[in-house]
Design a protein around this motif. Structure first.
Motif, mmCIF file in Angstrom:
data_model
loop_
_atom_site.group_PDB
_atom_site.id
_atom_site.type_symbol
_atom_site.label_atom_id
_atom_site.label_comp_id
_atom_site.label_asym_id
_atom_site.label_seq_id
_atom_site.Cartn_x
_atom_site.Cartn_y
_atom_site.Cartn_z
ATOM 1 N N ILE A 1 36.511 27.095 27.448
ATOM 2 C CA ILE A 1 35.083 26.919 27.198
ATOM 3 C C ILE A 1 34.722 25.566 26.836
ATOM 4 O O ILE A 1 33.632 25.159 27.216
ATOM 5 N N CYS A 2 35.585 24.960 25.680
ATOM 6 C CA CYS A 2 35.203 23.750 25.347
ATOM 7 C C CYS A 2 35.113 22.666 26.611
ATOM 8 O O CYS A 2 34.143 21.807 26.783
ATOM 9 N N VAL A 3 36.165 22.762 27.553
ATOM 10 C CA VAL A 3 36.036 22.152 28.693
ATOM 11 C C VAL A 3 34.757 22.054 29.514
ATOM 12 O O VAL A 3 34.237 21.343 29.904
ATOM 13 N N SER A 4 34.575 23.414 29.711
ATOM 14 C CA SER A 4 33.349 23.749 30.605
ATOM 15 C C SER A 4 31.994 22.979 30.042
ATOM 16 O O SER A 4 31.184 22.714 30.744
ATOM 17 N N VAL A 5 31.770 23.309 28.641
ATOM 18 C CA VAL A 5 30.683 22.754 28.020
ATOM 19 C C VAL A 5 30.472 21.336 28.117
ATOM 20 O O VAL A 5 29.616 20.567 28.431
ATOM 21 N N ALA A 6 31.935 20.715 27.724
ATOM 22 C CA ALA A 6 31.955 19.253 27.944
ATOM 23 C C ALA A 6 31.635 18.551 29.449
ATOM 24 O O ALA A 6 30.705 17.787 29.620
ATOM 25 N N GLN B 1 49.826 39.861 27.661
ATOM 26 C CA GLN B 1 50.424 40.954 28.662
ATOM 27 C C GLN B 1 50.746 40.440 29.873
ATOM 28 O O GLN B 1 50.983 41.193 30.868
ATOM 29 N N GLY B 2 50.618 39.018 30.030
ATOM 30 C CA GLY B 2 50.971 38.527 31.394
ATOM 31 C C GLY B 2 49.777 38.611 32.362
ATOM 32 O O GLY B 2 50.234 38.433 33.448
ATOM 33 N N LEU B 3 48.870 39.224 32.043
ATOM 34 C CA LEU B 3 47.565 39.245 33.091
ATOM 35 C C LEU B 3 46.979 38.070 33.424
ATOM 36 O O LEU B 3 45.694 37.733 32.777
ATOM 37 N N TRP B 4 47.440 37.022 33.773
ATOM 38 C CA TRP B 4 46.619 35.818 33.947
ATOM 39 C C TRP B 4 45.564 35.976 35.059
ATOM 40 O O TRP B 4 44.522 35.318 34.840
ATOM 41 N N GLU B 5 45.447 37.060 35.971
ATOM 42 C CA GLU B 5 44.495 37.046 36.800
ATOM 43 C C GLU B 5 43.167 37.557 36.035
ATOM 44 O O GLU B 5 42.359 37.184 36.182
ATOM 45 N N VAL B 6 43.432 38.253 34.997
ATOM 46 C CA VAL B 6 42.045 38.848 34.188
ATOM 47 C C VAL B 6 41.742 37.257 33.281
ATOM 48 O O VAL B 6 40.511 37.154 33.212
ATOM 49 N N PHE B 7 42.667 36.686 32.759
ATOM 50 C CA PHE B 7 42.382 35.431 32.138
ATOM 51 C C PHE B 7 41.481 34.530 32.719
ATOM 52 O O PHE B 7 40.141 34.091 32.555
ATOM 53 N N LEU B 8 41.769 34.361 34.095
ATOM 54 C CA LEU B 8 40.906 33.325 35.083
ATOM 55 C C LEU B 8 39.861 33.969 35.403
ATOM 56 O O LEU B 8 38.756 33.254 35.459
ATOM 57 N N PHE B 9 39.859 35.407 35.668
ATOM 58 C CA PHE B 9 38.474 36.001 36.275
ATOM 59 C C PHE B 9 37.509 35.960 34.898
ATOM 60 O O PHE B 9 36.348 35.562 35.184
ATOM 61 N N LEU B 10 38.135 36.223 33.963
ATOM 62 C CA LEU B 10 37.203 36.263 32.674
ATOM 63 C C LEU B 10 36.334 34.912 32.691
ATOM 64 O O LEU B 10 35.371 34.634 32.114
ATOM 65 N N LEU B 11 37.415 33.742 32.650
ATOM 66 C CA LEU B 11 36.838 32.305 32.659
ATOM 67 C C LEU B 11 35.857 32.001 33.804
ATOM 68 O O LEU B 11 34.844 31.270 33.310
ATOM 69 N N ALA B 12 36.010 32.539 34.840
ATOM 70 C CA ALA B 12 34.969 32.479 35.777
ATOM 71 C C ALA B 12 33.900 32.816 35.335
ATOM 72 O O ALA B 12 32.767 32.444 35.873
ATOM 73 N N SER B 13 33.980 34.104 35.449
ATOM 74 C CA SER B 13 32.922 35.038 34.995
ATOM 75 C C SER B 13 31.919 34.432 33.837
ATOM 76 O O SER B 13 30.498 34.259 34.006
ATOM 77 N N LEU B 14 32.672 33.754 32.899
ATOM 78 C CA LEU B 14 31.903 33.186 31.846
ATOM 79 C C LEU B 14 31.156 31.959 32.094
ATOM 80 O O LEU B 14 29.815 31.643 31.844
ATOM 81 N N ASN B 15 31.666 31.254 33.061
ATOM 82 C CA ASN B 15 31.149 29.909 33.587
ATOM 83 C C ASN B 15 29.658 30.540 34.453
ATOM 84 O O ASN B 15 28.754 29.718 34.260
ATOM 85 N N PHE B 16 29.910 31.416 35.130
ATOM 86 C CA PHE B 16 28.842 32.095 36.009
ATOM 87 C C PHE B 16 27.644 32.398 35.217
ATOM 88 O O PHE B 16 26.365 32.209 35.367
ATOM 89 N N PHE B 17 28.045 33.194 34.172
ATOM 90 C CA PHE B 17 26.939 33.636 33.269
ATOM 91 C C PHE B 17 26.130 32.549 32.598
ATOM 92 O O PHE B 17 25.144 32.558 32.195
#
Length: 401
Positions: A15-20, A308-324
């Protein structure tokens, strides 16, 4: 627990990198047009360190939540020195100011696309449209009256393996069964359950359509009415992630980005009506997973995903947050960038109308007249943030284990 904390920290860092980078988008476009950028800082609060390169001071603040880019003359209220006046932002053409103001949101869209592309080439993109793509081909199929019997991984002698025997492979998209098109997995289930014996199954593999013959057995399965029924089964499991090659991932990620932007906009329109559910969750009600989350909540979910090893959820959430964040920031409300864009174009249209009437252009908009509206928006926004943060602490959304 350590992995969870690492996941939370990693998501917060994202998130910090995104804002920067958001602020860097403003800075780079402003410099490209010749505007004067006084300062570019990551974070808020006391300065940890800074340095000057050329006319711009760069630095890091103690609180790594956000950042800012100080462009001389961003509004007419901004005091500028005589040497800054010719390069004050408000003196530049409307389209240039618009590009600079929109560059932050555009950066979020690009970041979201990059995250999705990395997902596509490493683990695949979420199968949100329920495409009938095979993730796994079973070693056998069997009947039963309970889920334990049906899903028992130990195959017995004589158990059929129709899909495996016919040559169906993981990654195949089943486009038809017995001549019936199967655009979604639910259509595939209906077609297979109604089939029996040798059945033509068309699959899309490596861009080519292939016809396979699957000998579909009839097996016993629980019925909706509580009894049992005989249905066809071939032994395939749906893919939750759709794999892509490096080239195909470009188009796939671009299309998926468009779908997510539309979905994000729809969720944003639903935002106000979901706030009551957040309040209920604070006071003990069940937390609806579709309610808004704060940065705190998103970071917690990111931590659980890593745990839980769900890296796809981690990355999808990060992408979603950037779009929002990108879309939200373009709303025509001050103090958002979209509010500044709206004021900029108001000035442009106003001056065009004045020119038609033979009048000289008007001066820059007096932002002090908008202070009351801006204050209301800030108070409402702050209240929403406080509610979502509170809910994410006392009754957070959790991933199912």
């Amino acid at each position: 627990m350590l992995v969870y904390i690492l996941g939370v920290a990693l998501f917060a860092l994202g998130i910090c990198v995104s804002v920067a980078l958001h602020e860097a988008g403003h800075m780079l476009t402003a410099k490209a047009f010749g505007m004067k950028v006084r300062r570019y800082f990551v974070g808020f609060g006391p300065t940890i360190f800074s340095f000057r390169r050329g006319e711009t001071e760069y630095g890091l603040k103690a609180i790594p939540l956000g950042g800012f880019c100080d462009i001389a003359g961003m509004t007419a209220l901004d005091e500028v020195t005589p040497d800054e006046a010719p390069r004050a932002m408000y003196r530049f053409k409307t389209w240039k100011r618009t590009v600079v103001l929109a560059a932050g949101s555009f950066t979020h869209f690009v970041l979201g696309f990059i995250v999705l592309y990395l997902m596509a080439i490493t683990m695949g993109l979420p199968n949100l449209t329920n495409k009938p793509v095979v993730d796994e081909v079973s070693q056998c199929v069997r009947g039963g009256t309970t889920a334990e019997e049906i899903n028992n991984p130990v195959c017995q002698p004589g158990d059929p393996a129709p899909a495996l025997a016919a040559g169906v492979q993981a990654g195949d998209e089943i486009v038809s069964v017995g001549g019936t098109p199967t655009p979604e997995w639910s259509d595939l289930l209906v077609a297979v359950q109604g089939a029996s014996g040798p059945t033509e199954v068309q699959v899309l593999r490596d861009g080519e359509t292939r016809t396979l013959t699957v000998d579909v057995p009839r097996v016993t399965r629980p019925a909706d009415n509580g009894g049992t029924e005989q249905v066809g089964a071939i032994g395939v499991a749906p893919a939750s992630l759709l794999p892509y090659g490096p080239v195909a991932a470009l188009g796939g990620s671009l299309s998926f980005t468009g779908d997510m932007l539309v979905e994000t906009w729809n969720r944003l329109l639903e935002f106000p009506e979901r706030i009551p559910a957040v309040v209920e969750a604070i006071f003990g009600g069940e937390r609806d997973p579709n309610t808004p989350v704060s940065v705190v909540g998103a970071s917690r979910i990111g931590g659980e995903a890593v745990e839980q090893g769900l890296w796809e959820v981690f990355l999808f959430l990060l992408a979603s947050l950037n779009f929002f964040v990108g879309i939200f920031n373009l709303l025509p409300l001050l103090p958002l960038d979209g509010g500044h864009i709206a004021v900029t174009w108001y000035e442009r249209v106003r001056d065009w109308l004045r020119k038609l009437r033979g009048k000289v252009p008007g001066g820059p908009v007096d932002y002090t007249k908008l202070n009351a509206v801006t204050a209301v928006i800030v108070v409402i926004g702050g209240a929403v943030v406080l509610l979502t943060v509170t809910a994410d602490i006392v009754n957070p959304i959790r991933l199912s284990p």
